[in-house]
Enzyme design. Structure first.
Site, PDB file in Angstrom:
ATOM      1  N   GLY A  89      -1.817   6.499  -2.312  1.00 47.73           N
ATOM      2  CA  GLY A  89      -2.921   6.407  -3.276  1.00 47.73           C
ATOM      3  C   GLY A  89      -4.014   5.498  -2.739  1.00 47.73           C
ATOM      4  N   HIS A  90      -3.605   4.336  -2.227  1.00 43.10           N
ATOM      5  CA  HIS A  90      -4.591   3.420  -1.634  1.00 43.10           C
ATOM      6  C   HIS A  90      -5.264   4.077  -0.429  1.00 43.10           C
ATOM      7  CE1 HIS A  90      -1.682   0.314  -3.389  1.00 43.10           C
ATOM      8  NE2 HIS A  90      -2.828  -0.009  -3.954  1.00 43.10           N
ATOM      9  N   GLN A 102      -5.238 -12.564 -12.530  1.00 41.66           N
ATOM     10  CA  GLN A 102      -5.181 -11.378 -13.391  1.00 41.66           C
ATOM     11  C   GLN A 102      -3.780 -11.099 -13.921  1.00 41.66           C
ATOM     12  OE1 GLN A 102      -6.574  -8.690 -10.146  1.00 41.66           O
ATOM     13  NE2 GLN A 102      -5.118  -7.235 -10.991  1.00 41.66           N
ATOM     14  N   LEU A 143       0.809  -1.224   0.000  1.00 39.47           N
ATOM     15  CA  LEU A 143       0.000   0.000   0.000  1.00 39.47           C
ATOM     16  C   LEU A 143       0.839   1.269   0.000  1.00 39.47           C
ATOM     17  CD1 LEU A 143      -2.837  -1.016   2.512  1.00 39.47           C
ATOM     18  CD2 LEU A 143      -2.722  -1.315   0.029  1.00 39.47           C
TER      19      LEU A 143
HETATM   20  P1  AMP Z   1      -3.830  -2.197  -6.702  1.00 38.03           P
HETATM   21  O1  AMP Z   1      -3.379  -2.569  -5.322  1.00 38.03           O
HETATM   22  O2  AMP Z   1      -2.728  -1.691  -7.575  1.00 38.03           O
HETATM   23  O3  AMP Z   1      -4.687  -3.246  -7.335  1.00 38.03           O
HETATM   24  O4  AMP Z   1      -4.787  -0.935  -6.507  1.00 38.03           O
HETATM   25  C1  AMP Z   1      -5.902  -0.989  -5.669  1.00 38.03           C
HETATM   26  C2  AMP Z   1      -6.743   0.222  -5.911  1.00 38.03           C
HETATM   27  O5  AMP Z   1      -5.983   1.397  -5.633  1.00 38.03           O
HETATM   28  C3  AMP Z   1      -7.207   0.329  -7.382  1.00 38.03           C
HETATM   29  O6  AMP Z   1      -8.533   0.805  -7.410  1.00 38.03           O
HETATM   30  C4  AMP Z   1      -6.239   1.348  -7.939  1.00 38.03           C
HETATM   31  O7  AMP Z   1      -6.762   2.064  -9.050  1.00 38.03           O
HETATM   32  C5  AMP Z   1      -6.062   2.271  -6.741  1.00 38.03           C
HETATM   33  N1  AMP Z   1      -4.816   3.039  -6.882  1.00 38.03           N
HETATM   34  C6  AMP Z   1      -3.595   2.559  -7.203  1.00 38.03           C
HETATM   35  N2  AMP Z   1      -2.706   3.577  -7.308  1.00 38.03           N
HETATM   36  C7  AMP Z   1      -3.400   4.715  -7.057  1.00 38.03           C
HETATM   37  C8  AMP Z   1      -3.054   6.098  -7.031  1.00 38.03           C
HETATM   38  N3  AMP Z   1      -1.803   6.520  -7.285  1.00 38.03           N
HETATM   39  N4  AMP Z   1      -4.028   6.991  -6.734  1.00 38.03           N
HETATM   40  C9  AMP Z   1      -5.306   6.588  -6.472  1.00 38.03           C
HETATM   41  N5  AMP Z   1      -5.697   5.295  -6.487  1.00 38.03           N
HETATM   42  C10 AMP Z   1      -4.760   4.378  -6.780  1.00 38.03           C
END
Ligand code: AMP
Length: 279
Positions: free
Chosen positions: A36-37, A61, A33
């Protein structure tokens, strides 16, 4: 903060919380994490009585086994970060519980998945469709939160929610960036210091493309210019750069009144980064 690994125990707990009248906000992630998360957790907390974050590196995926093998896994640090923003529940299932047998389901999202990520990562959105459906069925949230950074994934999930009549509200949250503009990503931690130094060039190029579009330069000339500009920067190799309709994600030939998405995927060594901006 409660941490659950088992589907049944999580569901028992959520049932008691629903009975207390709490609305459930859900943030699915693959862990490792970053802020962004956390912005998604904060958005959910602002609107719901209980916020659940799932952490699951979903094998179905990944079309590239090497990519899956090096995907960072940092559960303890993730839980600390979630605790710091008062997330209520973490759901971290193991792969065997999520997939006692590998599902043979096949999703077809039509033209939406034949471009960009869907085109270059065959099977990726089928895996996303499977895991997100399973997670929605397990958690049964009132609202779910996703990041615009994965724009095509947002479009696919929007379609999934409509096609399968999920009774939930989908929220798309803005991309969070480092101070130099690089979109925050779990994959950034795999960059070498040299690659990290050049990585913000990807977002800079997107901004430059927006300016060129506003100057009425042709879509084809912008695509060619931006791709060769980035390919000339040490360590960056563009996989695609598309200028697309925001709704359909199909490539456009010229800027129109409709919202337009500029989307890019680029390799830095073995690390694949994506980003986008909307105009
Ligand atoms: P992931 O762990 O990469 O699958 O991401 C989980 C969620 O966090 C997904 O909805 C991503 O689009 C969102 N996410 C990842 N990076 C960012 C970011 N920099 N800003 C906002 N949301 C993000």
């Amino acid at each position: 903060m409660q941490v659950f690994h088992s589907i049944n125990t999580l569901q028992d707990y959520l049932k008691t919380q629903r009975k207390k009248g709490k609305t459930l906000g859900f943030v699915p992630t693959m862990g490792a994490l970053h802020k962004g998360h956390l912005s998604l957790i904060e958005a959910s907390k602002a609107e719901n009585g209980l916020t659940i974050c799932s952490i699951f590196v979903n094998p179905t995926q990944f079309n590239n086994p090497q990519d899956l093998a090096v995907y960072p896994r940092t559960l303890d640090a993730d839980c600390e970060m979630l605790e710091s923003v008062n997330c209520d529940v973490v759901f971290a299932p193991n792969a065997h519980d999520m997939y006692p047998t590998l599902p043979n389901l096949k999703f077809d999202f039509g033209d939406l998945e034949r471009v960009m990520e869907g085109k270059f990562r065959p099977g990726h959105f089928n895996g996303v469709g499977i895991v997100v459906s399973k997670l929605f069925n397990i958690v049964q949230p009132d609202s779910a939160y996703f990041g615009q950074k994965d724009l095509q994934q947002c479009a696919i999930i929007n379609r999934l929610v409509k096609d399968l009549s999920y009774n939930l509200k989908l929220n798309i949250c803005p991309t969070q960036r480092e101070t130099d503009g690089l979109a925050m990503s779990s994959r950034n931690r795999n960059l070498t210091p040299e690659q990290r130094k050049n990585a913000p060039e990807i977002y800079k190029a997107l901004q430059q493309a927006v300016e060129l579009l506003k100057d009425k330069k042709s879509v084809n000339s912008i695509k060619g210019f931006i791709t060769s500009h980035l390919d000339n920067i040490e360590g960056i190799e563009v996989e695609y750069f598309e200028i697309s309709d925001f709704e359909t994600l199909q490539p456009v030939n010229e800027l129109s009144e409709r919202k337009t998405a500029l989307c890019i995927a680029a390799f830095m060594g073995k690390t694949r980064l994506i980003d986008n901006v909307i105009v």
